[in-house]
Design an enzyme around this catalytic site. Structure first.
Site, short mmCIF file in Angstrom:
data_model
loop_
_atom_site.label_atom_id
_atom_site.label_comp_id
_atom_site.label_asym_id
_atom_site.label_seq_id
_atom_site.Cartn_x
_atom_site.Cartn_y
_atom_site.Cartn_z
N LYS A 91 38.18 35.86 30.40
CA LYS A 91 37.15 36.83 30.07
C LYS A 91 37.78 38.21 30.20
CE LYS A 91 32.89 36.27 31.07
NZ LYS A 91 32.49 35.88 29.72
N ASP A 101 40.96 32.53 35.14
CA ASP A 101 40.77 33.72 34.33
C ASP A 101 42.04 34.10 33.59
OD1 ASP A 101 38.14 34.09 34.92
OD2 ASP A 101 38.46 35.57 36.51
N MET A 111 36.85 48.37 35.85
CA MET A 111 36.55 48.16 34.42
C MET A 111 36.11 49.45 33.73
SD MET A 111 34.48 44.55 34.92
CE MET A 111 33.38 45.32 36.12
#
Length: 492
Positions: free
Chosen positions: A283, A261, A398
């Protein structure tokens, strides 16, 4: 403004020196000087099988040198090194009293094309001697580039305790089996699987007389078995490499390919097998990223090609890591898949702030909640009334871009505006930043912290003491307090 693809981290960070292992058996080495330091270097060269000649000149030989000569391990010459026939020497080591002598010795060695080391004078050295852990044929060299020899010695002591004495026997057994294993197993996954099994055995005690036969039988069994690829989803934790599990370390050390990642720290990638191919499949919310379908296809293609793939994910793969989609795609294709958990950001933040997320005086449960939907907006399919529970600690992942909306929604659902909040970015990393405050100020706090880097925030009474301390510091530093920031009971 166009942005290019993120630069893939190098397999190896910058090195002060390059560690090399020089085979000296039967080769001629010149040593100049009769001191104890020269004797130690001569003994070291002799231990590596070198043909050592020590040129004393007018110096008296140290007792250690005389003992080495008596044992036939070195030759002593009364000549000065300048009078020596340098033809044929592979290395030159000198114990030089003055800078002038050191400069002259180095100049002669360089003119003869011989690598040179002047003891305790690094400016005149082509190579250095580090601390050594001897399990020959396993030899570990440790260098601090001359900056901290005591530190190198301390590291050597630590390694000495980790490497069993029997490792030398296993290394010798490996040398005797290498040709036979090479004939039975082709290069690649099968051969590496055998040697990884060998390594596991090598730390379990001394090999017995039947060890070689058992290992050859194992190699035959591996050769007869079809080699298929696999995928392991590995949790890398929030960033600190010391938070990796031992199982995650072993997976990184055995991978053929690592798909990692955007958030994986270079220090963690540094722990992976050097030969492993590394592929960035970043991502990031709100940024150009690899599509999940493309990542799934890459894993399938690599595994079908017989590769052992590590899908390295930030945090824990099972906590907002899209592991469900990847596991389903792999299982549907019949690819072996396993998961190694990692320390999720909420746990790392709790540890870093010495906070109990389920302190029994004020939190009967803990929730991990996503801060945005698939469309990037505030999730509407969440029971916000249930989330607004004052006896629960809620950790939002997030949620950087929706923090203000989350605060307003929870207050609308009945959560007190003065409920303590903790925001943190880059958790467990050197540049970690934190903000403590009240729920009513969540949006302002997020604006202060920013959400370009990985960010997490927790809401609940367990953070009350941290918020109160933060407010006290603010009052002390600025002489003012935020308006309407309530005090919650001390907890956490």
């Amino acid at each position: 403004m166009a942005t290019g693809r993120a630069k893939t981290p190098a397999r190896m960070e910058d090195l002060a020196v390059l560690p090399l292992f020089f085979r000296l058996k039967g080769r001629a080495v010149l040593v100049a000087g009769g001191s104890d330091a020269a004797a130690w270097k001569a003994e070291l060269m002799a231990a590596a099988g070198a043909d050592v000649t020590v040129f004393l000149g007018r110096e008296a030989a140290d007792e250690a040198l005389l003992a080495l000569e008596a044992d036939g391990r070195v030759r002593l010459s009364g000549a000065h090194w300048s009078a020596a026939d340098w033809n044929g020497f592979e290395l030159a080591l000198g114990d030089c009293d003055s800078e002038e002598e050191a400069q002259t010795f180095r100049a002669r060695a360089k003119a003869e094309g011989v690598p040179v080391n002047v003891i305790d004078k690094p400016a005149y050295c082509d190579f250095q001697f580090g601390s050594i852990v001897n399990r020959s044929p396993v030899v570990v060299g440790i260098s601090t580039d001359g900056a901290a020899p005591i530190l190198g010695q301390a590291i050597r002591r630590r390694i000495e305790t980790l490497l069993p004495k029997a490792l030398a026997e296993w290394a010798g057994l490996a040398a005797s089996l290498r040709e036979a294993i090479g004939a039975r197993l082709k290069p690649g996954g099968a051969r590496r699987a055998f040697w990884e099994h060998f390594v596991d055995l090598s730390f379990s005690g001394s090999p017995d007389e039947a060890a070689a036969d058992r290992l050859l039988t194992r190699a035959t069994q591996i050769a007869a078995s079809p080699q298929t690829g696999s995928v392991t989803l590995v949790g890398a934790g929030p960033g600190d490499p010391e938070l990796l599990t031992l199982k995650a370390m072993r997976a990184l050390q055995s991978a053929d390919v690592i798909l990692f990642d955007d958030l994986i720290s270079p220090e963690i990638l540094e722990l992976a097998r050097r030969e492993a191919k590394r592929m960035l499949v970043g991502k990031r919310g709100g940024r150009t990223s690899c599509r999940q379908e493309d990542i799934n296809r890459m894993m399938l293609d690599l595994a079908r090609a017989g590769k052992r793939v590590v899908r390295l994910k930030s945090g824990d793969p099972s906590v907002f890591g899209r592991s469900g989609e990847e596991i389903a795609a792999l299982k549907d294709a019949g690819i072996p898949v396993s998961v190694i958990p990692g320390i999720t950001a909420a746990s790392a933040l709790a540890a870093g702030t010495t906070t109990s997320l389920t302190h029994r005086d004020c939190a009967q449960s803990v929730r991990f909640v996503t801060g945005h939907s698939k469309k990037g907006a505030l999730p509407e399919d969440i029971d916000w009334r249930a989330i607004a529970d004052p006896t629960t600690t809620t950790m939002f992942y997030m949620g950087g871009r929706t923090a203000g909306e989350i605060g307003a929604r929870l207050i609308a659902e009945g959560l007190p505006p003065d409920t303590p909040v903790l925001i943190a970015a880059n958790i467990s990393r050197p540049d970690e930043r934190r903000w403590f405050g009240a729920l009513a100020m969540l949006g302002e706090g997020m604006a202060e912290i920013g959400h370009d880097n990985p960010v997490l925030f927790g809401i609940g009474q367990v953070f009350a003491r941290k918020a109160a301390l933060a407010e006290a510091r603010l009052i002390q530093e600025t002489g003012r307090r935020y308006a309407n920031r309530g005090r919650a009971p001390c907890c956490g």
